[in-house]
Enzyme design. Structure first.
Site, PDB file in Angstrom:
ATOM      1  N   LYS A  59       0.841  -1.209   0.000  1.00  0.00           N
ATOM      2  CA  LYS A  59       0.000   0.000   0.000  1.00  0.00           C
ATOM      3  C   LYS A  59       0.874   1.257   0.000  1.00  0.00           C
ATOM      4  O   LYS A  59       0.621   2.189  -0.750  1.00  0.00           O
ATOM      5  CB  LYS A  59      -0.914   0.041   1.241  1.00  0.00           C
ATOM      6  CG  LYS A  59      -1.922  -1.082   1.333  1.00  0.00           C
ATOM      7  CD  LYS A  59      -2.890  -0.867   2.488  1.00  0.00           C
ATOM      8  CE  LYS A  59      -2.242  -0.803   3.862  1.00  0.00           C
ATOM      9  NZ  LYS A  59      -1.580  -2.056   4.289  1.00  0.00           N
ATOM     10  N   ARG A 116      -9.633   1.039   8.598  1.00  0.00           N
ATOM     11  CA  ARG A 116      -9.199  -0.318   8.921  1.00  0.00           C
ATOM     12  C   ARG A 116     -10.239  -1.080   9.721  1.00  0.00           C
ATOM     13  O   ARG A 116     -10.024  -2.241  10.049  1.00  0.00           O
ATOM     14  CB  ARG A 116      -7.930  -0.235   9.760  1.00  0.00           C
ATOM     15  CG  ARG A 116      -6.699  -0.791   9.036  1.00  0.00           C
ATOM     16  CD  ARG A 116      -5.529  -0.281   9.748  1.00  0.00           C
ATOM     17  NE  ARG A 116      -4.341  -1.017   9.781  1.00  0.00           N
ATOM     18  CZ  ARG A 116      -3.180  -0.526   9.368  1.00  0.00           C
ATOM     19  NH1 ARG A 116      -3.137   0.639   8.765  1.00  0.00           N
ATOM     20  NH2 ARG A 116      -2.091  -1.198   9.547  1.00  0.00           N
ATOM     21  N   ARG A 136      11.619  -6.327   5.684  1.00  0.00           N
ATOM     22  CA  ARG A 136      11.384  -4.922   5.342  1.00  0.00           C
ATOM     23  C   ARG A 136      12.310  -3.974   6.105  1.00  0.00           C
ATOM     24  O   ARG A 136      12.521  -4.115   7.305  1.00  0.00           O
ATOM     25  CB  ARG A 136       9.931  -4.572   5.666  1.00  0.00           C
ATOM     26  CG  ARG A 136       9.557  -3.175   5.260  1.00  0.00           C
ATOM     27  CD  ARG A 136       8.095  -3.065   5.003  1.00  0.00           C
ATOM     28  NE  ARG A 136       7.314  -2.960   6.228  1.00  0.00           N
ATOM     29  CZ  ARG A 136       6.010  -2.678   6.229  1.00  0.00           C
ATOM     30  NH1 ARG A 136       5.367  -2.502   5.093  1.00  0.00           N
ATOM     31  NH2 ARG A 136       5.353  -2.590   7.356  1.00  0.00           N
ATOM     32  N   ARG A 141      11.202  -1.439  11.431  1.00  0.00           N
ATOM     33  CA  ARG A 141      10.168  -0.874  12.307  1.00  0.00           C
ATOM     34  C   ARG A 141       9.954  -1.798  13.495  1.00  0.00           C
ATOM     35  O   ARG A 141       9.980  -3.016  13.329  1.00  0.00           O
ATOM     36  CB  ARG A 141       8.857  -0.735  11.526  1.00  0.00           C
ATOM     37  CG  ARG A 141       8.743   0.560  10.780  1.00  0.00           C
ATOM     38  CD  ARG A 141       7.564   0.600   9.871  1.00  0.00           C
ATOM     39  NE  ARG A 141       6.355  -0.022  10.388  1.00  0.00           N
ATOM     40  CZ  ARG A 141       5.202  -0.044   9.732  1.00  0.00           C
ATOM     41  NH1 ARG A 141       5.106   0.522   8.541  1.00  0.00           N
ATOM     42  NH2 ARG A 141       4.146  -0.614  10.242  1.00  0.00           N
ATOM     43  N   ARG A 182      -0.394  -8.446  13.745  1.00  0.00           N
ATOM     44  CA  ARG A 182      -0.888  -7.452  12.771  1.00  0.00           C
ATOM     45  C   ARG A 182      -1.691  -8.138  11.669  1.00  0.00           C
ATOM     46  O   ARG A 182      -2.709  -7.623  11.220  1.00  0.00           O
ATOM     47  CB  ARG A 182       0.291  -6.668  12.179  1.00  0.00           C
ATOM     48  CG  ARG A 182       0.927  -5.741  13.210  1.00  0.00           C
ATOM     49  CD  ARG A 182       2.239  -5.196  12.726  1.00  0.00           C
ATOM     50  NE  ARG A 182       2.108  -4.373  11.551  1.00  0.00           N
ATOM     51  CZ  ARG A 182       3.070  -4.223  10.629  1.00  0.00           C
ATOM     52  NH1 ARG A 182       4.207  -4.863  10.755  1.00  0.00           N
ATOM     53  NH2 ARG A 182       2.878  -3.437   9.600  1.00  0.00           N
TER      54      ARG A 182
HETATM   55  P1  AMP Z   1       0.861   0.706   9.275  1.00  0.00           P
HETATM   56  O1  AMP Z   1       2.083   1.535   9.097  1.00  0.00           O
HETATM   57  O2  AMP Z   1      -0.263   1.152   8.384  1.00  0.00           O
HETATM   58  O3  AMP Z   1       1.114  -0.765   9.173  1.00  0.00           O
HETATM   59  O4  AMP Z   1       0.328   0.976  10.779  1.00  0.00           O
HETATM   60  C1  AMP Z   1       1.151   0.696  11.882  1.00  0.00           C
HETATM   61  C2  AMP Z   1       0.276   0.583  13.128  1.00  0.00           C
HETATM   62  O5  AMP Z   1      -0.392   1.836  13.363  1.00  0.00           O
HETATM   63  C3  AMP Z   1      -0.820  -0.446  13.050  1.00  0.00           C
HETATM   64  O6  AMP Z   1      -0.373  -1.760  13.374  1.00  0.00           O
HETATM   65  C4  AMP Z   1      -1.804   0.092  14.096  1.00  0.00           C
HETATM   66  O7  AMP Z   1      -1.364  -0.158  15.416  1.00  0.00           O
HETATM   67  C5  AMP Z   1      -1.709   1.612  13.865  1.00  0.00           C
HETATM   68  N1  AMP Z   1      -2.675   2.066  12.831  1.00  0.00           N
HETATM   69  C6  AMP Z   1      -2.390   2.560  11.594  1.00  0.00           C
HETATM   70  N2  AMP Z   1      -3.510   2.884  10.940  1.00  0.00           N
HETATM   71  C7  AMP Z   1      -4.543   2.578  11.764  1.00  0.00           C
HETATM   72  C8  AMP Z   1      -5.949   2.644  11.639  1.00  0.00           C
HETATM   73  N3  AMP Z   1      -6.544   3.097  10.524  1.00  0.00           N
HETATM   74  N4  AMP Z   1      -6.697   2.237  12.704  1.00  0.00           N
HETATM   75  C9  AMP Z   1      -6.145   1.791  13.833  1.00  0.00           C
HETATM   76  N5  AMP Z   1      -4.809   1.664  14.009  1.00  0.00           N
HETATM   77  C10 AMP Z   1      -4.008   2.059  12.984  1.00  0.00           C
END
Ligand code: AMP
Length: 237
Positions: free
Chosen positions: A29, A104, A148, A181, A192
Site C-alpha cells: 500500500k 481499517r 522490510r 520498524r 498485525r
Molecule cells: P501501518 O504503518 O499502516 O502498518 O500501521 C502501523 C500501526 O499503526 C498499526 O499496526 C496500528 O497499530 C496503527 N494504525 C495505523 N492505521 C490505523 C488505523 N486506521 N486504525 C487503527 N490503528 C491504525
C-alpha cells in the site's frame, strides 16, 4: 528496484477525488500510495506514518497509541478518526488524496463515509472514493514484512530479499541508516496479520456492496500494480 533514483515526471494536475488503499500489512500500500501521490501531486495520508510521527514527538496522541502499536493491535477508532478529520481539513487535499492504511475497521469506514458525504474535504465537496484492495498471499506477506527496511527520513521502503538498497542498510535517496520498524518483528507481525483478517477484511465486502471496489493482485512487480491502479484512477476521474 527502488523508484527514487530516476527523475520523476511532472505531476498530472487533475481532480482525482479520494482514493482508498486497502490490503494487509506488507501488500505494498505504501509503495503504491507514494507512486500515485507523486503522479497526481496529491497527498498520501498514511495513518501509520501519522501515528508514528506522533509517537516520535511524544504528543498526547502518540503516548496513547504507542503501546497498542507495539503490540501490533489497532489504535481506537476515535483517536484515528479525529486524526484523519484534522488532516483532511488541509488545503492540499482539495484535488484528491490517498488514504493508506485507513479505514481499517467498519467503524472507521462508516465514519469516513458520513464525513465525505456531509463535510467535504478542505471546504470542497468531493466525489465517491475509489477503493483499491491489494491482495497478497499469507506466506509472501510474512516474507516481505520480515525483510522490510524503512528509511526514517523519507519513508522509502526496501526489502533485504527483493529490493535491497544499493549500499548496505543505507537509503539510496538520502543516505540515512535504514531501520526495521519495531512492529516488523516476527512476533508482532503475526498479530498485525490477525488484526487485518479480523477487523479490516470485512471492509472488502463493505465497499464491494457499494460498487466501489477494485481488487489488485499485489504479488507482481510494483510497476504492474501501479499501471493497473492508474488505469482505474483515469477511468474514474
Ligand atoms: P501501518 O504503518 O499502516 O502498518 O500501521 C502501523 C500501526 O499503526 C498499526 O499496526 C496500528 O497499530 C496503527 N494504525 C495505523 N492505521 C490505523 C488505523 N486506521 N486504525 C487503527 N490503528 C491504525
Amino acid at each position: 528496484m527502488t523508484m527514487s533514483a530516476q527523475p520523476q515526471p511532472e505531476p498530472v494536475v487533475k481532480n482525482v477525488g479520494p482514493i482508498i488503499l486497502l490490503g494487509p500489512p506488507g501488500a505494498g500500500k505504501g509503495t503504491q500510495a507514494k507512486r500515485i501521490a507523486a503522479r497526481y501531486g496529491i497527498p498520501q495520508i498514511s495513518t501509520g506514518d501519522l501515528l508514528r510521527d506522533n509517537v516520535a514527538r511524544g504528543t498526547p496522541l502518540g503516548r496513547r497509541a504507542k503501546e497498542t502499536m507495539g503490540r501490533g493491535e489497532l489504535v481506537s477508532d476515535d483517536l484515528v478518526n479525529q486524526m484523519v478529520d484534522y488532516r483532511l481539513q488541509d488545503e492540499d487535499c482539495a484535488r484528491g488524496f490517498i488514504l493508506d492504511g485507513y479505514p481499517r475497521t467498519l467503524g472507521q469506514a462508516e465514519w469516513l463515509e458520513d464525513f465525505l458525504e456531509h463535510h467535504g474535504v478542505a471546504g470542497h465537496v468531493c466525489g465517491r472514493p475509489l477503493v483499491m484492495s491489494i491482495t497478497v498471499g499469507y506466506n509472501e506477506l510474512l516474507h516481505r514484512l520480515s525483510g522490510r527496511l524503512s528509511c526514517p527520513t523519507c519513508g522509502r521502503i526496501y526489502n533485504v530479499h527483493s529490493q535491497p538498497p544499493r549500499a548496505d542498510k543505507l537509503c539510496d535517496v538520502d543516505g540515512s541508516a535504514l531501520i526495521t520498524r519495531p512492529d516488523d518483528r516476527e512476533e508482532v507481525i503475526a498479530e498485525r496479520l490477525k488484526s487485518y483478517e479480523r477487523q479490516t477484511l470485512p471492509l472488502v465486502e463493505f465497499y464491494k456492496q457499494r460498487g466501489e471496489l477494485l481488487e489488485l493482485h499485489g504479488a507482481r512487480p510494483a510497476e504492474e500494480v501501479f499501471a493497473e491502479a492508474l488505469k482505474a484512477i483515469e477511468h474514474k476521474a
